[in-house]
Design a protein around this motif. Structure first.
Motif, PDB file in Angstrom:
ATOM      1  N   MET A 198       0.852  -1.187   0.000  1.00  0.00           N
ATOM      2  CA  MET A 198       0.000   0.000   0.000  1.00  0.00           C
ATOM      3  C   MET A 198       0.883   1.230   0.000  1.00  0.00           C
ATOM      4  SD  MET A 198      -2.851   1.108   2.799  1.00  0.00           S
ATOM      5  CE  MET A 198      -1.757   0.716   4.123  1.00  0.00           C
ATOM      6  N   LYS A 199       0.701   2.143  -0.960  1.00  0.00           N
ATOM      7  CA  LYS A 199       1.519   3.324  -1.055  1.00  0.00           C
ATOM      8  C   LYS A 199       0.774   4.500  -0.447  1.00  0.00           C
ATOM      9  CE  LYS A 199       2.535   2.417  -5.564  1.00  0.00           C
ATOM     10  NZ  LYS A 199       3.015   2.755  -6.853  1.00  0.00           N
ATOM     11  N   VAL A 200       1.427   5.260   0.382  1.00  0.00           N
ATOM     12  CA  VAL A 200       0.806   6.435   0.989  1.00  0.00           C
ATOM     13  C   VAL A 200       1.801   7.566   1.001  1.00  0.00           C
ATOM     14  CG1 VAL A 200      -0.837   5.208   2.431  1.00  0.00           C
ATOM     15  CG2 VAL A 200       1.440   5.578   3.281  1.00  0.00           C
ATOM     16  N   ASN A 201       1.299   8.811   0.853  1.00  0.00           N
ATOM     17  CA  ASN A 201       2.182   9.929   1.070  1.00  0.00           C
ATOM     18  C   ASN A 201       2.230  10.227   2.553  1.00  0.00           C
ATOM     19  OD1 ASN A 201      -0.111  11.370   1.740  1.00  0.00           O
ATOM     20  ND2 ASN A 201      -0.231  12.409  -0.238  1.00  0.00           N
ATOM     21  N   ASN A 202       3.060  11.188   2.969  1.00  0.00           N
ATOM     22  CA  ASN A 202       3.251  11.414   4.397  1.00  0.00           C
ATOM     23  C   ASN A 202       1.960  11.768   5.101  1.00  0.00           C
ATOM     24  OD1 ASN A 202       5.951  10.887   4.199  1.00  0.00           O
ATOM     25  ND2 ASN A 202       6.554  13.019   3.877  1.00  0.00           N
ATOM     26  N   THR A 203       1.206  12.717   4.510  1.00  0.00           N
ATOM     27  CA  THR A 203      -0.057  13.113   5.135  1.00  0.00           C
ATOM     28  C   THR A 203      -1.037  11.975   5.119  1.00  0.00           C
ATOM     29  OG1 THR A 203       0.300  15.361   4.342  1.00  0.00           O
ATOM     30  CG2 THR A 203      -1.915  14.807   5.069  1.00  0.00           C
ATOM     31  N   ALA A 255     -13.580   4.558   9.577  1.00  0.00           N
ATOM     32  CA  ALA A 255     -13.112   4.514   8.195  1.00  0.00           C
ATOM     33  C   ALA A 255     -14.154   3.805   7.332  1.00  0.00           C
ATOM     34  CB  ALA A 255     -11.765   3.802   8.111  1.00  0.00           C
ATOM     35  N   PHE A 256     -13.921   3.863   6.022  1.00  0.00           N
ATOM     36  CA  PHE A 256     -14.798   3.205   5.048  1.00  0.00           C
ATOM     37  C   PHE A 256     -13.943   2.476   4.018  1.00  0.00           C
ATOM     38  CE2 PHE A 256     -17.342   6.678   6.667  1.00  0.00           C
ATOM     39  CZ  PHE A 256     -18.573   6.078   6.880  1.00  0.00           C
ATOM     40  N   PHE A 257     -14.520   1.397   3.471  1.00  0.00           N
ATOM     41  CA  PHE A 257     -13.796   0.632   2.453  1.00  0.00           C
ATOM     42  C   PHE A 257     -14.630   0.522   1.178  1.00  0.00           C
ATOM     43  CE2 PHE A 257     -16.389  -2.767   4.354  1.00  0.00           C
ATOM     44  CZ  PHE A 257     -16.823  -3.453   3.231  1.00  0.00           C
ATOM     45  N   LYS A 258     -13.918   0.292   0.090  1.00  0.00           N
ATOM     46  CA  LYS A 258     -14.517  -0.097  -1.191  1.00  0.00           C
ATOM     47  C   LYS A 258     -13.698  -1.256  -1.745  1.00  0.00           C
ATOM     48  CE  LYS A 258     -17.861   2.887  -2.563  1.00  0.00           C
ATOM     49  NZ  LYS A 258     -17.700   3.924  -3.590  1.00  0.00           N
ATOM     50  N   ALA A 259     -14.371  -2.288  -2.211  1.00  0.00           N
ATOM     51  CA  ALA A 259     -13.734  -3.385  -2.939  1.00  0.00           C
ATOM     52  C   ALA A 259     -14.315  -3.391  -4.340  1.00  0.00           C
ATOM     53  CB  ALA A 259     -13.990  -4.721  -2.246  1.00  0.00           C
ATOM     54  N   LEU A 260     -13.467  -3.288  -5.344  1.00  0.00           N
ATOM     55  CA  LEU A 260     -13.906  -3.196  -6.737  1.00  0.00           C
ATOM     56  C   LEU A 260     -13.373  -4.385  -7.524  1.00  0.00           C
ATOM     57  CD1 LEU A 260     -13.037   0.552  -7.465  1.00  0.00           C
ATOM     58  CD2 LEU A 260     -15.109  -0.351  -6.428  1.00  0.00           C
ATOM     59  N   LEU A 261     -14.226  -4.933  -8.377  1.00  0.00           N
ATOM     60  CA  LEU A 261     -13.847  -6.051  -9.232  1.00  0.00           C
ATOM     61  C   LEU A 261     -14.358  -5.795 -10.638  1.00  0.00           C
ATOM     62  CD1 LEU A 261     -12.841  -9.049  -9.625  1.00  0.00           C
ATOM     63  CD2 LEU A 261     -15.184  -9.739  -9.036  1.00  0.00           C
ATOM     64  N   ALA A 262     -13.475  -5.928 -11.611  1.00  0.00           N
ATOM     65  CA  ALA A 262     -13.856  -5.892 -13.026  1.00  0.00           C
ATOM     66  C   ALA A 262     -13.816  -7.324 -13.540  1.00  0.00           C
ATOM     67  CB  ALA A 262     -12.908  -4.999 -13.819  1.00  0.00           C
ATOM     68  N   ARG A 304      -9.577  -8.012 -12.869  1.00  0.00           N
ATOM     69  CA  ARG A 304      -8.721  -7.337 -11.899  1.00  0.00           C
ATOM     70  C   ARG A 304      -9.574  -6.775 -10.767  1.00  0.00           C
ATOM     71  NH1 ARG A 304      -8.462  -4.239 -16.569  1.00  0.00           N
ATOM     72  NH2 ARG A 304      -9.694  -2.301 -16.485  1.00  0.00           N
ATOM     73  N   ALA A 305      -8.911  -6.507  -9.651  1.00  0.00           N
ATOM     74  CA  ALA A 305      -9.605  -5.982  -8.477  1.00  0.00           C
ATOM     75  C   ALA A 305      -8.692  -4.992  -7.764  1.00  0.00           C
ATOM     76  CB  ALA A 305     -10.000  -7.113  -7.537  1.00  0.00           C
ATOM     77  N   ILE A 306      -9.323  -4.132  -6.975  1.00  0.00           N
ATOM     78  CA  ILE A 306      -8.592  -3.150  -6.182  1.00  0.00           C
ATOM     79  C   ILE A 306      -9.463  -2.763  -5.001  1.00  0.00           C
ATOM     80  CG2 ILE A 306      -9.471  -1.092  -7.370  1.00  0.00           C
ATOM     81  CD1 ILE A 306      -6.597   0.059  -7.231  1.00  0.00           C
ATOM     82  N   ALA A 307      -8.849  -2.315  -3.921  1.00  0.00           N
ATOM     83  CA  ALA A 307      -9.582  -1.866  -2.745  1.00  0.00           C
ATOM     84  C   ALA A 307      -9.098  -0.478  -2.344  1.00  0.00           C
ATOM     85  CB  ALA A 307      -9.394  -2.842  -1.581  1.00  0.00           C
ATOM     86  N   PHE A 308      -9.978   0.249  -1.642  1.00  0.00           N
ATOM     87  CA  PHE A 308      -9.640   1.558  -1.097  1.00  0.00           C
ATOM     88  C   PHE A 308     -10.139   1.634   0.337  1.00  0.00           C
ATOM     89  CE2 PHE A 308      -9.938   2.124  -5.655  1.00  0.00           C
ATOM     90  CZ  PHE A 308      -8.882   2.979  -5.965  1.00  0.00           C
ATOM     91  N   ASN A 336      -3.126   6.919  -2.935  1.00  0.00           N
ATOM     92  CA  ASN A 336      -2.545   6.816  -1.595  1.00  0.00           C
ATOM     93  C   ASN A 336      -3.381   5.957  -0.664  1.00  0.00           C
ATOM     94  OD1 ASN A 336      -0.559   8.616  -2.440  1.00  0.00           O
ATOM     95  ND2 ASN A 336      -1.668  10.401  -1.686  1.00  0.00           N
ATOM     96  N   TYR A 337      -4.641   5.710  -1.030  1.00  0.00           N
ATOM     97  CA  TYR A 337      -5.565   4.952  -0.190  1.00  0.00           C
ATOM     98  C   TYR A 337      -5.908   3.596  -0.811  1.00  0.00           C
ATOM     99  CZ  TYR A 337      -5.904   9.592   1.808  1.00  0.00           C
ATOM    100  OH  TYR A 337      -5.587  10.801   2.387  1.00  0.00           O
ATOM    101  N   ALA A 338      -5.185   3.244  -1.866  1.00  0.00           N
ATOM    102  CA  ALA A 338      -5.441   1.992  -2.575  1.00  0.00           C
ATOM    103  C   ALA A 338      -4.650   0.853  -1.952  1.00  0.00           C
ATOM    104  CB  ALA A 338      -5.073   2.136  -4.051  1.00  0.00           C
ATOM    105  N   MET A 339      -5.188  -0.350  -2.086  1.00  0.00           N
ATOM    106  CA  MET A 339      -4.536  -1.551  -1.573  1.00  0.00           C
ATOM    107  C   MET A 339      -5.109  -2.759  -2.285  1.00  0.00           C
ATOM    108  SD  MET A 339      -6.382  -1.915   2.186  1.00  0.00           S
ATOM    109  CE  MET A 339      -5.900  -0.266   2.657  1.00  0.00           C
ATOM    110  N   SER A 340      -4.559  -3.913  -2.015  1.00  0.00           N
ATOM    111  CA  SER A 340      -5.088  -5.152  -2.590  1.00  0.00           C
ATOM    112  C   SER A 340      -6.309  -5.612  -1.799  1.00  0.00           C
ATOM    113  CB  SER A 340      -4.025  -6.247  -2.578  1.00  0.00           C
ATOM    114  OG  SER A 340      -3.774  -6.677  -1.244  1.00  0.00           O
ATOM    115  N   ILE A 341      -7.102  -6.487  -2.401  1.00  0.00           N
ATOM    116  CA  ILE A 341      -8.228  -7.092  -1.693  1.00  0.00           C
ATOM    117  C   ILE A 341      -7.724  -7.920  -0.518  1.00  0.00           C
ATOM    118  CG2 ILE A 341     -10.224  -8.620  -1.891  1.00  0.00           C
ATOM    119  CD1 ILE A 341     -10.566  -6.033  -3.430  1.00  0.00           C
TER     120      ILE A 341
END
Length: 282
Positions: free
Chosen positions: A1-6, A210-217, A224-228, A241-246
């Motif tokens: 998961m990549k995030v900036n400092n803030t 917090a809140f999540f989203k799980a997306l699947l194409a 492919r899939a991605i989560a936020f 910055n808020y993206a991650m794997s499922i």
């Protein structure tokens, strides 16, 4: 998961405590073939593709978690009577639906069939928006779907700066991605930590951290899939910055997403993600 400092400070403060001692064992899951036999129809019968995976709305929850399931027009809710919010809301968004023009309802309503469902006044003067998990703009293809979308079982207390800011930006992106990929499966919901003790309204709606989203194409050549995950506050910076794997999201929530997929596809799409690939528009 990549995030900036803030983003990292905000994100880890909000979700770093995720259920540290409460990642309960996930219910025993059927294998994909058994689940497909139980779900021999697509989620919504008015939607069809050259291929489909029945049961993509299915999510396995931690054992013992309160959950009342109900299908509405266009989306499915798993509702938690203890929190008075959904565990999650799942829906399929077709690219062809995005340009539909049914007018926004704005008529919030209580579903008395849902145990613990709030009334709209539980949010009045609370300082929080009535935040849709399945957004109204995804339900413009049907007046009934639009009306159902305003059920309080689809709502969570959401900080206005998130609801009108980063969360709204993500929703707009999802509609573009659905047009590009023909359809998306989307699952959204709140994330609670042990420290999320604030409640609002007479019924005591619990405010998530917090809140999540799980997306699947699922229908592209290479699914492919991605989560936020967004903290329930101002969420600055780029959405990547808020993206991650499922898989990462499953570790945070204790949920098992997309178990209806064939195992080889599920393992691949849930273990990896590329925001760059998701965000391309061709």
């Amino acid at each position: 998961m990549k995030v900036n400092n803030t983003g990292s400070i905000v994100l880890f403060l909000s979700v770093g405590l995720i259920i540290a001692g409460t990642l309960l064992a996930i219910n025993s899951r059927s294998d994909a073939s058994e689940l497909k036999e139980e779900n021999d129809k697509p989620l919504f019968e008015n939607k069809s593709h050259g291929k489909f995976y029945p049961g993509l709305e299915t999510v396995f929850l931690p054992e013992g978690q309160a959950a009342q399931m109900k299908e509405y027009t266009g989306f499915t809710v798993s509702f938690n009577k203890d929190n008075h919010t959904p565990n999650y809301v799942a829906w399929e968004l077709l690219g062809s639906e995005v340009a539909s023009d049914v007018k926004r309802s704005n008529k919030f309503w209580q579903d008395q069939d849902i145990e613990g469902c709030p009334v709209t006044s539980d949010y009045t003067h609370s300082g929080f928006d009535r935040g849709h998990m399945c957004p109204a703009a995804d339900q413009k293809w049907s007046e009934k779907a639009m009306d159902d979308c305003f059920v309080m079982a689809n709502i969570c207390p959401q900080d206005h700066s998130l609801n009108a800011g980063a969360w709204n930006t993500l929703e707009n992106k999802e509609r573009l991605w659905a047009q590009r990929d023909s359809a998306l499966m989307i699952i959204a919901g709140p994330i609670y930590t042990d420290n999320d003790n604030q409640r609002i309204g007479d019924i005591g709606v619990r405010v998530p951290g917090a809140f999540f989203k799980a997306l699947l194409a699922p229908y592209v050549e290479n699914p492919r899939a991605i989560a936020f995950v967004y903290p329930n506050m101002t969420s600055p910076g780029n959405m990547q910055n808020y993206a991650m794997s499922i898989d990462d999201l499953e570790q945070l929530t204790g949920y098992d997403f997309f178990p209806a997929l064939p195992d080889d596809i599920e393992n691949k799409v849930e273990s990896e993600f590329s925001f760059t690939e998701w965000n391309r528009m061709k």
